[in-house]
Design a protein around this motif. Structure first.
Motif, PDB file in Angstrom:
ATOM      1  N   VAL A 148       1.713   6.025  -7.454  1.00 23.13           N
ATOM      2  CA  VAL A 148       0.711   4.970  -7.288  1.00 23.13           C
ATOM      3  C   VAL A 148      -0.162   5.343  -6.089  1.00 23.13           C
ATOM      4  N   ASN A 149      -1.459   5.231  -6.231  1.00 21.20           N
ATOM      5  CA  ASN A 149      -2.356   5.708  -5.161  1.00 21.20           C
ATOM      6  C   ASN A 149      -3.328   4.649  -4.666  1.00 21.20           C
ATOM      7  N   GLN A 150      -3.036   3.376  -4.957  1.00 18.07           N
ATOM      8  CA  GLN A 150      -3.934   2.329  -4.507  1.00 18.07           C
ATOM      9  C   GLN A 150      -3.145   1.081  -4.123  1.00 18.07           C
ATOM     10  N   PRO A 151      -3.686   0.268  -3.202  1.00 16.20           N
ATOM     11  CA  PRO A 151      -2.994  -0.982  -2.844  1.00 16.20           C
ATOM     12  C   PRO A 151      -2.924  -1.925  -4.042  1.00 16.20           C
ATOM     13  N   LEU A 152      -1.890  -2.723  -4.087  1.00 19.77           N
ATOM     14  CA  LEU A 152      -1.740  -3.673  -5.183  1.00 19.77           C
ATOM     15  C   LEU A 152      -0.732  -4.749  -4.790  1.00 19.77           C
ATOM     16  N   THR A 159       0.853  -1.182   0.000  1.00 20.93           N
ATOM     17  CA  THR A 159       0.000   0.000   0.000  1.00 20.93           C
ATOM     18  C   THR A 159       0.892   1.237   0.000  1.00 20.93           C
ATOM     19  N   PRO A 160       0.618   2.214  -0.845  1.00 16.53           N
ATOM     20  CA  PRO A 160       1.453   3.421  -0.834  1.00 16.53           C
ATOM     21  C   PRO A 160       1.466   4.059   0.548  1.00 16.53           C
ATOM     22  N   ALA A 161       2.661   4.250   1.094  1.00 14.12           N
ATOM     23  CA  ALA A 161       2.791   4.883   2.402  1.00 14.12           C
ATOM     24  C   ALA A 161       2.880   6.398   2.279  1.00 14.12           C
TER      25      ALA A 161
END
Length: 241
Positions: free
Chosen positions: A136-140, A79-81
């Protein structure tokens, strides 16, 4: 009598200097051959790592600190921190100068964050203008290979500039973790599955190949041979006179 002593001392100094210089050149040649052999072994190890099973994040963190993890494959949920971007300065790809862009990701609340490479972006002619990178702005689920840059003995400081995106001069992860006030893993992930990824990801785990080291060895041996030939020729001429 004194001129003869001085002349003998001068020739002794010349011969001694010749032997020292010749020995240094030959030693540098053998050192390059040794470095080339080390690079061949390292390349073989990288190939084995690419063919081995993927690591999860806990396995990566469990590696001994003395082991360079470069080349291991990693799969992990992330997840983006932070939405901020770091730009590593002075990067070159296809003769174009630019930056490597990075973003920090959280794997779990109790583990160090992971620095993820977003790719290479070309720089502007005006260094005051920094490129704009979409974070990147979403978990992946991230997949890719990890690497650990070798520290530069001449300059290893982070030298972070003000503002965002933040330009840095070296990938000093210890200083970067102090900057963001959170621990970071000691290696970086180069992902292969970023969404909408259009940036190139240069892979250069070995700065100099074994072939280049062998080429440098040939140069040092050639210099030693030429130097030795010239000095022997001058000595022969002197003795003949």
């Amino acid at each position: 009598m004194i001129p003869r002593v001085r002349g003998a001392a001068a020739w002794f100094f010349i011969v001694l200097s010749t032997v020292i210089v010749f020995s240094i050149l030959v030693k540098l040649g053998f050192w390059q051959l040794e470095r080339g052999e080390q690079k061949q072994q390292w390349q073989a190890a990288l190939s084995e790592r690419q063919a081995s099973a993927e690591f999860d994040y806990s396995q990566l963190l469990a590696l001994p600190k003395t082991e360079n993890p470069t080349g291991f494959r990693l799969t992990t949920q992330a997840t983006p921190a932070m939405q901020h971007i770091f730009l590593l300065d002075n990067q070159v790809l296809d003769r174009q100068v630019g930056y490597l862009a990075y973003q920090v990701f959280e794997i779990s609340p109790t583990q160090p964050w992971l620095l993820v490479e977003l790719g290479f972006v070309a720089g502007e002619y005006d260094r005051a203008v920094l490129p704009s990178i979409e974070p990147v702005n979403q978990p992946l689920e991230l997949k890719g290979r990890v690497y650990q840059k070798e520290s530069n003995p001449m300059s290893s400081q982070l030298m972070a500039e003000s503002g965002w995106p933040k330009r840095i001069q070296n990938l000093n992860l210890e200083q970067l973790s102090l900057l963001i006030d959170h621990p970071l893993a000691s290696s970086v992930l180069q992902p292969s599955n970023l969404p909408n990824d259009t940036l190139p990801h240069p892979w250069q785990p070995i700065p100099l190949s074994a072939q280049k080291h062998q080429g440098y060895a040939v140069q040092w041996f050639s210099m030693a041979g030429v130097f030795g030939f010239i000095m022997l020729y001058l000595l022969f001429r002197k003795l003949k006179q």
